[in-house]
Design an enzyme around this catalytic site. Structure first.
Site, short mmCIF file in Angstrom:
data_model
loop_
_atom_site.label_atom_id
_atom_site.label_comp_id
_atom_site.label_asym_id
_atom_site.label_seq_id
_atom_site.Cartn_x
_atom_site.Cartn_y
_atom_site.Cartn_z
N HIS A 43 1.16 -1.05 0.04
CA HIS A 43 0.13 0.16 -0.06
C HIS A 43 0.95 1.24 -0.01
O HIS A 43 1.22 1.80 1.03
CB HIS A 43 -0.77 -0.02 1.20
CG HIS A 43 -2.01 1.04 1.29
ND1 HIS A 43 -3.38 0.99 2.01
CD2 HIS A 43 -2.12 2.26 0.68
CE1 HIS A 43 -3.98 2.15 1.76
NE2 HIS A 43 -3.09 2.75 1.09
N GLU A 70 -2.73 -1.68 -3.29
CA GLU A 70 -3.67 -1.00 -2.29
C GLU A 70 -3.65 0.57 -2.55
O GLU A 70 -2.41 0.79 -2.44
CB GLU A 70 -3.91 -1.36 -1.17
CG GLU A 70 -4.26 -2.89 -0.84
CD GLU A 70 -4.16 -3.23 0.75
OE1 GLU A 70 -3.70 -2.53 1.61
OE2 GLU A 70 -4.88 -4.18 0.98
N HIS A 190 -7.66 -7.01 7.51
CA HIS A 190 -7.52 -6.01 8.56
C HIS A 190 -7.62 -6.73 9.90
O HIS A 190 -8.77 -7.26 10.20
CB HIS A 190 -8.42 -4.94 8.46
CG HIS A 190 -8.06 -3.63 9.14
ND1 HIS A 190 -7.41 -2.79 8.90
CD2 HIS A 190 -8.44 -3.32 10.47
CE1 HIS A 190 -7.04 -1.85 9.40
NE2 HIS A 190 -7.50 -2.22 10.53
#
Length: 237
Positions: A43, A70, A190
């Site tokens: 990310h 991401e 997550h």
């Protein structure tokens, strides 16, 4: 089979804290794959506090499984992703300064925006996943905007798991079932870890992929990277 994609952001955080190139995120990605990971996730945020833009280009040269990038689909992100052409782009609604992804897309309010960026990425041959909360209207909205997959935001599940795992999973099972009915692929991520991962897999056995970074890197400090990846793969069987 549910694939394990290892998010290596935290490896880059450690490197950046000292400067230089130790640990080497490219070598870590190679080793994660060698140890059994079926994907690498990064990310790259605008401030480059962990993964840098250069890391993304360097990783593209070596990742042989599935490269998942991401990020918030601003102009910078879209340009980079279309040039790198990873197997998957995961869109998150993060504002620039957020510490970690902490909400899913409102797929109803952002329908037109998401349709545009998803269409652009798919035209470039990139599979698209969007980060969503386990809410039926958000899942149905995801189908309308044309995404290939959703990534279920599992923070609420992880937080509630210790108190009542059967209650914690309810909304996720309903959301996943609706996504499957609509023909969407299902990812999750997550706060997933060695305590809560197996139950999630048991209750939603048709997940395509989980993306795990922070907990896996923390566990690797105790168990070693190779052993840790094997432990996570065991939870997904």
């Amino acid at each position: 089979m549910t694939k394990l994609s290892v998010n290596i952001n935290k490896i880059a955080t450690i490197r950046n804290a000292r400067g230089g190139n130790n640990p080497n995120v490219v070598q870590i990605a190679i080793d994660c794959e060698r140890f059994g990971a079926q994907g690498i996730t990064v990310h790259p945020r605008p401030d480059e506090r962990h993964i840098t833009k250069q890391d993304v280009y360097d990783l593209k040269k070596v990742v042989t499984t599935e490269f998942n990038i991401e990020g918030y689909p601003d102009e910078r992100f879209m340009e980079m992703v279309k040039e790198v052409k990873p197997e998957q782009a995961t869109l998150v609604p993060d504002p620039p300064g957020v510490l970690t992804s902490n909400a899913g897309w409102d797929t109803v309010a952002h329908e037109e925006f998401l349709k545009g960026v998803i269409s652009e990425l798919k035209a470039a041959g990139i599979r698209v996943s969007i980060f969503v909360a386990p809410e039926i209207d958000m899942i149905e909205g995801a189908a309308k905007v044309g995404t290939d997959r959703i990534e279920l935001y599992t923070e609420m599940y992880a937080s509630a798991y210790e108190n009542d795992k059967t209650k914690a999973i309810v909304d996720y099972k309903l959301a996943a079932a609706r996504a499957k009915e609509l023909g969407l692929g299902i990812n999750a991520g997550h706060d997933l870890d060695l305590k809560n991962l197996a139950y999630l897999k048991q209750e939603i056995p048709f997940m395509d992929e989980v993306s795990i970074g922070h907990a896996l890197v923390c566990d690797a400090l105790y168990f070693g990277l190779e052993n840790t990846i094997q432990l996570y793969l065991r939870e997904l069987r």
